[in-house]
Design a protein around this motif. Structure first.
Motif, mmCIF file in Angstrom:
data_model
loop_
_atom_site.group_PDB
_atom_site.id
_atom_site.type_symbol
_atom_site.label_atom_id
_atom_site.label_comp_id
_atom_site.label_asym_id
_atom_site.label_seq_id
_atom_site.Cartn_x
_atom_site.Cartn_y
_atom_site.Cartn_z
ATOM 1 N N ARG A 1 0.841 -1.207 0.000
ATOM 2 C CA ARG A 1 0.000 0.000 0.000
ATOM 3 C C ARG A 1 0.871 1.250 0.000
ATOM 4 N N LEU A 2 1.984 1.198 0.714
ATOM 5 C CA LEU A 2 2.910 2.321 0.738
ATOM 6 C C LEU A 2 3.470 2.596 -0.656
ATOM 7 N N VAL A 3 3.780 1.554 -1.402
ATOM 8 C CA VAL A 3 4.269 1.710 -2.779
ATOM 9 C C VAL A 3 3.236 2.467 -3.607
ATOM 10 N N VAL A 4 1.974 2.056 -3.504
ATOM 11 C CA VAL A 4 0.898 2.729 -4.243
ATOM 12 C C VAL A 4 0.821 4.196 -3.817
ATOM 13 N N GLY A 5 0.827 4.436 -2.510
ATOM 14 C CA GLY A 5 0.730 5.803 -2.005
ATOM 15 C C GLY A 5 1.893 6.688 -2.414
ATOM 16 N N LEU A 6 3.096 6.140 -2.389
ATOM 17 C CA LEU A 6 4.270 6.938 -2.774
ATOM 18 C C LEU A 6 4.255 7.254 -4.268
ATOM 19 N N ASN A 7 3.768 6.325 -5.077
ATOM 20 C CA ASN A 7 3.643 6.629 -6.503
ATOM 21 C C ASN A 7 2.629 7.743 -6.731
ATOM 22 N N LEU A 8 1.513 7.694 -6.017
ATOM 23 C CA LEU A 8 0.515 8.767 -6.146
ATOM 24 C C LEU A 8 1.074 10.102 -5.655
ATOM 25 N N LEU A 9 1.831 10.064 -4.570
ATOM 26 C CA LEU A 9 2.449 11.282 -4.045
ATOM 27 C C LEU A 9 3.443 11.865 -5.051
ATOM 28 N N TRP A 10 4.241 11.007 -5.675
ATOM 29 C CA TRP A 10 5.204 11.473 -6.679
ATOM 30 C C TRP A 10 4.459 12.151 -7.830
ATOM 31 N N ALA A 11 3.376 11.533 -8.285
ATOM 32 C CA ALA A 11 2.602 12.108 -9.395
ATOM 33 C C ALA A 11 2.036 13.472 -8.998
ATOM 34 N N ALA A 12 1.439 13.549 -7.815
ATOM 35 C CA ALA A 12 0.846 14.812 -7.360
ATOM 36 C C ALA A 12 1.911 15.889 -7.169
ATOM 37 N N ASP A 13 3.029 15.530 -6.556
ATOM 38 C CA ASP A 13 4.101 16.504 -6.334
ATOM 39 C C ASP A 13 4.690 16.997 -7.649
ATOM 40 N N SER A 14 4.774 16.113 -8.616
ATOM 41 C CA SER A 14 5.302 16.512 -9.919
ATOM 42 C C SER A 14 4.408 17.560 -10.566
ATOM 43 N N LEU A 15 3.108 17.327 -10.512
ATOM 44 C CA LEU A 15 2.178 18.292 -11.098
ATOM 45 C C LEU A 15 2.161 19.588 -10.295
ATOM 46 N N LEU A 16 2.275 19.469 -8.979
ATOM 47 C CA LEU A 16 2.348 20.658 -8.131
ATOM 48 C C LEU A 16 3.591 21.483 -8.466
ATOM 49 N N LEU A 17 4.683 20.812 -8.782
ATOM 50 C CA LEU A 17 5.911 21.507 -9.178
ATOM 51 C C LEU A 17 5.649 22.410 -10.384
ATOM 52 N N LEU A 18 4.845 21.922 -11.327
ATOM 53 C CA LEU A 18 4.549 22.717 -12.521
ATOM 54 C C LEU A 18 3.624 23.888 -12.214
ATOM 55 N N VAL A 19 2.687 23.681 -11.311
ATOM 56 C CA VAL A 19 1.688 24.701 -11.014
ATOM 57 C C VAL A 19 2.216 25.759 -10.053
ATOM 58 N N ALA A 20 2.888 25.313 -8.998
ATOM 59 C CA ALA A 20 3.273 26.248 -7.934
ATOM 60 C C ALA A 20 4.754 26.215 -7.612
ATOM 61 N N GLY A 21 5.506 25.451 -8.370
ATOM 62 C CA GLY A 21 6.921 25.292 -8.057
ATOM 63 C C GLY A 21 7.766 26.459 -8.494
ATOM 64 N N PRO A 22 8.998 26.478 -8.021
ATOM 65 C CA PRO A 22 9.914 27.569 -8.344
ATOM 66 C C PRO A 22 10.643 27.344 -9.666
ATOM 67 N N VAL A 23 10.025 26.603 -10.594
ATOM 68 C CA VAL A 23 10.691 26.310 -11.861
ATOM 69 C C VAL A 23 9.883 26.886 -13.013
ATOM 70 N N ASP A 24 10.550 27.088 -14.123
ATOM 71 C CA ASP A 24 9.901 27.571 -15.346
ATOM 72 C C ASP A 24 10.361 26.673 -16.488
ATOM 73 N N PRO A 25 9.780 25.457 -16.561
ATOM 74 C CA PRO A 25 10.247 24.509 -17.563
ATOM 75 C C PRO A 25 9.855 24.923 -18.981
ATOM 76 N N THR A 26 10.604 24.407 -19.921
ATOM 77 C CA THR A 26 10.263 24.581 -21.326
ATOM 78 C C THR A 26 9.072 23.670 -21.639
ATOM 79 N N ALA A 27 8.577 23.739 -22.865
ATOM 80 C CA ALA A 27 7.487 22.840 -23.265
ATOM 81 C C ALA A 27 7.939 21.386 -23.130
ATOM 82 N N ALA A 28 9.183 21.118 -23.503
ATOM 83 C CA ALA A 28 9.715 19.753 -23.366
ATOM 84 C C ALA A 28 9.808 19.356 -21.901
ATOM 85 N N GLY A 29 10.210 20.279 -21.051
ATOM 86 C CA GLY A 29 10.293 20.003 -19.621
ATOM 87 C C GLY A 29 8.922 19.746 -19.021
ATOM 88 N N THR A 30 7.943 20.533 -19.423
ATOM 89 C CA THR A 30 6.577 20.325 -18.955
ATOM 90 C C THR A 30 6.065 18.963 -19.404
#
Length: 154
Positions: free
Chosen positions: A92-121
């Motif tokens: 269950r922890l494996v499932v939860g950590l994968n979901l957390l990684w996915a959510a954090d990745s998307l949060l990085l794009l929305v509210a993170g301190p990065v400005d990725p290129t289209a390829a980075g996004t």
């Protein structure tokens, strides 16, 4: 009145909390593919952080850190998939950590301190989608394994 005494769980109780990871099962395949994909992506990010930073518009330390975490994750999943049984909570922890990684990745794009290129996004969204897909496959595989274990129980 006698107070109820706590009993230590027997080996049978502990085994009942474990889930069989049958070779070829959905759970086994999902763990295997996640381990391979995470390891390969982690290696690519660690080895190529500097050359990838510019085209992706992501900082080298972020790529190195993510790559190192993915390498460790891949090794852990590779070890786990080789086990005949694993604690249900660990799976269950494996499932939860994968979901957390996915959510954090998307949060990085929305509210993170990065400005990725289209390829980075596209890269961040693709790996977030992969992590979410692995979480779904692992969840379904865990449910199937538990149902299979329940049918085998005496």
């Amino acid at each position: 009145m006698n107070a109820p005494t706590a009993t230590k769980p027997s080996i049978l109780d502990r085994q009942a909390a474990d889930v069989r990871i049958a070779p070829g099962s959905l759970l086994h395949r999902a763990l295997s593919i996640d381990a391979a994909a995470s390891g390969a992506t982690g290696l690519a990010l660690v080895a190529g952080a500097s050359p990838l930073a510019g085209p992706l518009g992501l900082p080298v330390p972020l790529l190195l850190g993510a790559g190192a975490m993915m390498l460790v994750w891949g090794v852990c999943l590779g070890w786990l998939r080789r086990q005949p049984r694993a604690p249900r909570g660990a799976l269950r922890l494996v499932v939860g950590l994968n979901l957390l990684w996915a959510a954090d990745s998307l949060l990085l794009l929305v509210a993170g301190p990065v400005d990725p290129t289209a390829a980075g996004t596209a890269f961040v969204v693709a790996q977030a989608a992969a992590a979410a897909g692995f979480a779904l496959a692992q969840h379904l595989g865990l449910r199937r394994a538990r149902a299979s274990d329940a049918r085998r129980a005496p």
